[in-house]
Write a protein that holds these residues in place. Structure first.
Motif, PDB file in Angstrom:
ATOM      1  N   ASP A  43      -9.227  -1.484  -4.923  1.00 55.27           N
ATOM      2  CA  ASP A  43      -8.861  -0.602  -3.816  1.00 55.27           C
ATOM      3  C   ASP A  43      -9.357  -1.188  -2.493  1.00 55.27           C
ATOM      4  O   ASP A  43     -10.539  -1.492  -2.334  1.00 55.27           O
ATOM      5  CB  ASP A  43      -9.490   0.778  -4.052  1.00 55.27           C
ATOM      6  N   ASN A  44      -8.434  -1.353  -1.554  1.00 50.64           N
ATOM      7  CA  ASN A  44      -8.801  -1.854  -0.227  1.00 50.64           C
ATOM      8  C   ASN A  44      -9.073  -0.710   0.748  1.00 50.64           C
ATOM      9  O   ASN A  44      -9.058  -0.898   1.961  1.00 50.64           O
ATOM     10  CB  ASN A  44      -7.696  -2.766   0.324  1.00 50.64           C
ATOM     11  N   GLY A  45      -9.308   0.475   0.181  1.00 53.42           N
ATOM     12  CA  GLY A  45      -9.574   1.648   1.003  1.00 53.42           C
ATOM     13  C   GLY A  45      -8.335   2.451   1.316  1.00 53.42           C
ATOM     14  O   GLY A  45      -8.414   3.488   1.982  1.00 53.42           O
ATOM     15  N   LYS A  46      -7.175   1.990   0.808  1.00 50.54           N
ATOM     16  CA  LYS A  46      -5.914   2.660   1.113  1.00 50.54           C
ATOM     17  C   LYS A  46      -5.187   3.162  -0.129  1.00 50.54           C
ATOM     18  O   LYS A  46      -4.098   3.711  -0.023  1.00 50.54           O
ATOM     19  CB  LYS A  46      -4.995   1.701   1.876  1.00 50.54           C
ATOM     20  N   HIS A  47      -5.751   2.963  -1.308  1.00 49.32           N
ATOM     21  CA  HIS A  47      -5.042   3.324  -2.531  1.00 49.32           C
ATOM     22  C   HIS A  47      -4.869   4.837  -2.671  1.00 49.32           C
ATOM     23  O   HIS A  47      -5.757   5.616  -2.322  1.00 49.32           O
ATOM     24  CB  HIS A  47      -5.780   2.789  -3.760  1.00 49.32           C
ATOM     25  N   THR A  58      -3.900  14.516   3.513  1.00 54.47           N
ATOM     26  CA  THR A  58      -5.284  14.069   3.307  1.00 54.47           C
ATOM     27  C   THR A  58      -6.225  15.248   3.070  1.00 54.47           C
ATOM     28  O   THR A  58      -7.262  15.097   2.421  1.00 54.47           O
ATOM     29  CB  THR A  58      -5.786  13.237   4.506  1.00 54.47           C
ATOM     30  N   ASN A  66       0.839  -1.199   0.000  1.00 51.76           N
ATOM     31  CA  ASN A  66       0.000   0.000   0.000  1.00 51.76           C
ATOM     32  C   ASN A  66       0.873   1.249   0.000  1.00 51.76           C
ATOM     33  O   ASN A  66       1.648   1.483   0.933  1.00 51.76           O
ATOM     34  CB  ASN A  66      -0.927   0.017   1.212  1.00 51.76           C
ATOM     35  N   LYS A 125      -7.554   6.871  -6.867  1.00 54.47           N
ATOM     36  CA  LYS A 125      -8.886   6.295  -6.873  1.00 54.47           C
ATOM     37  C   LYS A 125      -9.168   5.639  -8.226  1.00 54.47           C
ATOM     38  O   LYS A 125      -8.806   6.164  -9.276  1.00 54.47           O
ATOM     39  CB  LYS A 125      -9.940   7.370  -6.578  1.00 54.47           C
ATOM     40  N   THR A 177     -10.224  -8.891  -5.332  1.00 51.70           N
ATOM     41  CA  THR A 177     -10.208  -8.115  -4.092  1.00 51.70           C
ATOM     42  C   THR A 177      -8.992  -8.436  -3.233  1.00 51.70           C
ATOM     43  O   THR A 177      -8.642  -7.670  -2.345  1.00 51.70           O
ATOM     44  CB  THR A 177     -11.484  -8.371  -3.267  1.00 51.70           C
TER      45      THR A 177
END
Length: 214
Positions: free
Chosen positions: A181-185, A49, A17, A188, A204
């Motif tokens: 994407d595991n929510g950390k990429h 962020t 990641n 997007k 996944t």
């Protein structure tokens, strides 16, 4: 010599990641700038962020440091990162089966090599294509055509960035596999693109790739 299969991987946000690289770099820079300022690296990541210019804000707080100094630290530090879940198992299984393994990644040589060394995965790959070393970036088809020298029956490319990763290998009739994407990429994923940009498979977790390749 003709080979049965060639499996080529992307690096960032595929085998690990990339956000962890950011956090590692920010921690290294925070220690360099002010080792006594607890939470400075967290503040830097929060600025990232929020979409702010992290280094500009940091220099505003610590004007003794120049942008070039911070960028050098960012690009040249040996990161504290770990392989994505299932990455080592997949690489090991494919290597044990005598599969030709490759890597295609964009970026500076020192940064990408440091990532590979930190992940301890360099030895798995028969060939590694890094854009700065090779002279072109994805989606340039030359980066993929390099692996056609193996004259394999089947080619696979496993990556994550729909905008640039799959159009080249799709045009070469490779099987393309997108790790979701595991929510950390960092980037997007957008799939509302022309068909030629889209992967043939979506997974996944990396372990699912083996069922496509075997």
């Amino acid at each position: 010599m003709k080979y049965n299969k060639v499996v080529v991987f992307d690096l960032d946000d595929t085998l690990y990641n990339e956000v962890d690289y950011l956090k590692s770099a920010y921690y290294e820079i925070a220690q360099y700038v002010d080792a006594n300022e607890f939470g400075l690296s967290d503040e830097m990541f929060q600025n990232y962020t929020n979409g702010s210019n992290v280094f500009k804000l940091l220099i505003g707080k610590y004007p003794a440091f120049a942008m070039d100094d911070l960028l050098y630290k960012y690009r040249n530090h040996l990161p504290s990162i770990l392989p994505r879940e299932g990455a080592l198992e997949l690489l090991l299984k494919l290597k044990q089966e005598k599969t030709i393994l490759g890597l295609i990644t964009d970026g500076r040589s020192v940064s990408q090599r440091n990532k590979l060394n930190a992940l301890n995965i360099t030895h798995f790959f028969d060939d590694i294509i890094i854009s700065e070393e090779f002279g072109s970036e994805k989606p340039c088809i030359a980066n993929y055509m390099f692996f056609e020298k193996y004259s394999a029956d089947e080619y696979y490319y496993i990556a994550d960035n729909v905008k640039k990763d799959f159009i080249g290998p799709n045009n070469l009739k490779w099987s393309t596999i997108c790790i979701m994407d595991n929510g950390k990429h960092i980037h997007k994923q957008q799939f509302n693109l022309e068909q030629v940009f889209l992967p043939k498979h979506q997974i996944t977790k990396l372990s699912d790739a083996y069922n496509i390749i075997k």
